[in-house]
Design a protein around this motif. Structure first.
Motif, PDB file in Angstrom:
ATOM      1  N   ARG A  73      43.905  38.416  40.994  1.00 55.71           N
ATOM      2  CA  ARG A  73      43.493  38.674  42.370  1.00 55.71           C
ATOM      3  C   ARG A  73      41.983  38.724  42.483  1.00 55.71           C
ATOM      4  O   ARG A  73      41.402  38.158  43.387  1.00 55.71           O
ATOM      5  N   HIS A  74      41.359  39.384  41.509  1.00 56.91           N
ATOM      6  CA  HIS A  74      39.900  39.452  41.531  1.00 56.91           C
ATOM      7  C   HIS A  74      39.302  38.074  41.451  1.00 56.91           C
ATOM      8  O   HIS A  74      38.392  37.727  42.181  1.00 56.91           O
ATOM      9  N   GLU A  77      39.882  36.234  44.671  1.00 58.42           N
ATOM     10  CA  GLU A  77      39.087  36.842  45.734  1.00 58.42           C
ATOM     11  C   GLU A  77      37.657  36.350  45.639  1.00 58.42           C
ATOM     12  O   GLU A  77      37.066  35.909  46.615  1.00 58.42           O
TER      13      GLU A  77
END
Lengths: 314, 320
Positions: free
Chosen positions: A304-305, A308
């Motif tokens: 996710r990081h 993102e």
């Protein structure tokens, strides 16, 4: 003759469908005895890469070697050494599980005298031996997947390529299936697994490659990836209330990043263990601390990081 | 690019055996066989009724089992010409797309075989099934004939009958190749079946009419042609057009083989007939020479269609 340590080596692999680039320069090295996970959203080029490794699709550019053979020039030798479980696996519904395996077993060139023993062995490992004589038409989705895995085991290949092996399975079936995949490690073969289910990949894979738009964005063990993406920091989760908490947290020495994850929850990345300092700071400001945890980096957070950041940059 | 290693025949036998067994066990095949058998028996039965009352001398009485028709039923030959394509299409229309739709294609192609083996195995299995079915039918008819007519066939009749069998199988092969080509091109089995059946209807019913229509468009009727009949060119053009249909080729070969007195399949000039004993049968070898172009054209058609299917299949992506 010593077996090559690197069983799959791909260099600069590219695949174009007309003007659309499906795979854009992939380098991949997979060793014997490891489980390698290919991660990424749908359409990131995972299946296309797999098909090129198998020689089922011609690469537009680049070179591949699987078990020492070139899938383009020696496709039969490659396929003899590779077991493949496609993402949508189907069987002949009007034939029994055993007859289905017997057909592919003969195509795979397994000697007649060994065939039935190997089929029994493989069916036992995937726990389908009792229903071996039943028509596949009566099988559930999970049983078909397991039968597909039995086919890979029966072949006793050096490489097992599993494309989305657990998609569409219920949690219990997924858990059992992952156990069976882990069992493959004892056969000293290389397992290549593609998935978009992060927790599963983390549970079984030794190394992971993150696919993004036809490229490998990141590669390494889960720890290495979290180092790269999360900055090698110390991951903390906080649940607290207080005035202007994000600012306050960010001012604590050692904090590298603060992300608000909804409600009173925050995730922090810090250089070292600063749980003590954080607690003090929150109490000093008159806030209330409900929870303060150190979390092992999960692939989920890494993923996710990473995406993102990627979207942030775009 | 360097030659690929390994034989294209690897796995071909396995595919053949599996497909052959599937065909022989399938309900589809059983239905088609009954269809052919019942219509065939109907046609033969009426032919026998007629033959029993014949008193004239005919050296080829047995062959007339295949060719005699009695209203309203067509002759056995005509029934076969119509139904063999149906059987062949029934066997082949989902050969390749069926594997895709069952999602077995990628699993099969991940085994150490070339795509050639799959296509060849399926084609040969279809041919073998047609051959088994036709041979059985052929033997049944001969047995039926022996029982009811009470006279054995001569050796030449058996030879001609056998040649007929071979041509019928080749004709089945043509339609099998059409069906397999359609199954490679169209992903949906229903589309593939419809297109092959459409082609079959076009070739067997519409084409004979169309070829006549096209010829009259090329050679409009003139007062001269009304007087002396169609010109030589006109006949040739019409015949050539008609022969584009495999059904015409099959019917002409049957004519040459089963009617030994057939001397030519095209127009004949009066001077060519000089010295000929009309109505006298040709020897077998001469009959074979007569139908040779038709038979080779049929076989060439099979090969062309198969190669087309092969090329399209090779270029297809495995991913559905």
């Amino acid at each position: 003759m010593s077996e090559p340590e690197n069983i799959i080596v791909a260099k600069g692999l590219r695949k174009l469908y007309g003007r659309h680039v499906a795979v854009d320069g992939i380098d991949l090295t997979i060793r014997r005895g490891e489980i390698f996970g290919m991660l990424g959203p749908n359409g990131a080029g995972k299946t296309t890469t797999i098909l090129m490794l198998l020689g089922l699709t011609e690469a537009s550019e680049g070179s591949v070697s699987v078990a020492g053979f070139d899938p383009m020039r020696q496709p039969l030798d490659v396929k003899r050494h590779v077991g493949y479980l496609p993402d949508s696996v189907g069987f002949y519904d009007n034939l029994s599980a055993r007859v289905n395996l017997r057909y592919t077993g003969r195509l795979a060139g397994i000697p007649h005298s060994q065939l039935d023993d190997r089929i029994d062995d493989a069916l036992l490992r995937v726990r389908l031996l009792e229903v071996a004589g039943r028509k596949v038409g009566t099988f559930s989705h999970g049983m078909r997947r397991r039968l597909g895995l039995a086919e890979v085991m029966m072949k006793r290949a050096d490489v097992a390529i599993l494309d989305e092996p657990t998609s569409g399975l219920d949690p219990q079936a997924t858990f059992e299936f992952l156990e069976m995949i882990r069992g493959l490690r004892s056969d000293n073969i290389a397992v290549l697994l593609s998935s978009h289910m992060l927790d599963q990949v983390q549970a079984v894979c030794d190394r992971v490659a993150l696919f993004k738009s036809g490229k490998i964005a990141l590669e390494g063990t889960v720890d290495e990836l979290s180092q790269k993406v999360l900055g090698g920091g110390y991951n903390l989760e906080i649940e607290a209330t207080g005035d202007d908490l994000p600012k306050l947290l960010a001012q604590v020495p050692g904090v590298q990043r603060v992300t608000h994850s909804g409600g009173g929850k925050y995730s922090l990345v810090a250089a070292h263990d600063i749980r003590n300092e954080l607690g003090k700071a929150i109490f000093a400001s008159g806030g209330m601390l409900m929870r303060l945890d150190h979390v092992e980096p999960s692939l989920d957070t890494v993923y996710r990081h990473y995406f993102e950041d990627y979207h942030g940059a775009a | 690019m360097a030659r690929r290693s390994g034989s294209i025949w690897t796995g071909c036998g396995t595919v053949f055996l599996k497909e052959f067994a599937d065909h022989l066990r399938s309900g589809r095949m059983r239905v088609l066989e009954w269809l052919v058998l019942l219509t065939g028996i109907g046609a033969i039965y009426t032919a026998i009724q007629d033959l029993k009352t014949t008193t004239s001398q005919d050296p080829f009485l047995f062959l007339r089992l295949f060719t005699d028709s009695h209203d309203p039923l067509p002759s056995f030959m005509a029934v076969l010409g119509f139904l063999i394509p149906l059987v062949a299409i029934g066997l082949g229309f989902d050969a390749i797309n069926g594997e895709f739709n069952r999602r077995t294609m990628s699993r099969i192609l991940a085994q150490p075989i070339y795509r050639d083996a799959l296509l060849l195995g399926k084609f040969f299995a279809g041919i073998a099934t047609i051959a088994v079915a036709l041979t059985t039918l052929w033997l049944l008819i001969i047995g039926f004939g022996l029982l009811t007519l009470g006279i054995p066939p001569t050796s030449e009749e058996v030879m001609r009958g056998f040649a007929f069998l071979v041509v019928a199988i080749a004709y089945g092969g043509f339609w099998l190749a059409v069906a397999i080509l359609c199954s490679v091109i169209f992903r949906a089995a229903a589309t593939s079946a419809l297109v092959s059946l459409g082609l079959w209807l076009l070739m067997s019913i519409l084409w004979p009419l169309l070829s006549r229509f096209l010829t009259s468009a090329i050679f409009p009727t003139t007062p001269m042609s009304l007087l002396v009949g169609p010109s030589y060119q006109e006949i040739i053009v019409q015949q050539t057009l008609a022969r584009l249909s495999p059904n015409t080729l099959f019917a002409e070969s049957m004519m040459g083989l089963l009617h030994p007195s057939t001397r030519a399949l095209g127009p004949v000039f009066m001077d060519q007939l000089q010295g000929a004993v009309m109505g006298n049968p040709l020897p077998l070898a001469q009959s074979l020479i007569l139908v040779w172009p038709q038979v080779t054209s049929l076989i060439a058609g099979v090969i062309v269609l198969f190669v087309a299917a092969y090329i399209v299949f090779q270029r297809q992506e495995v991913r559905a």
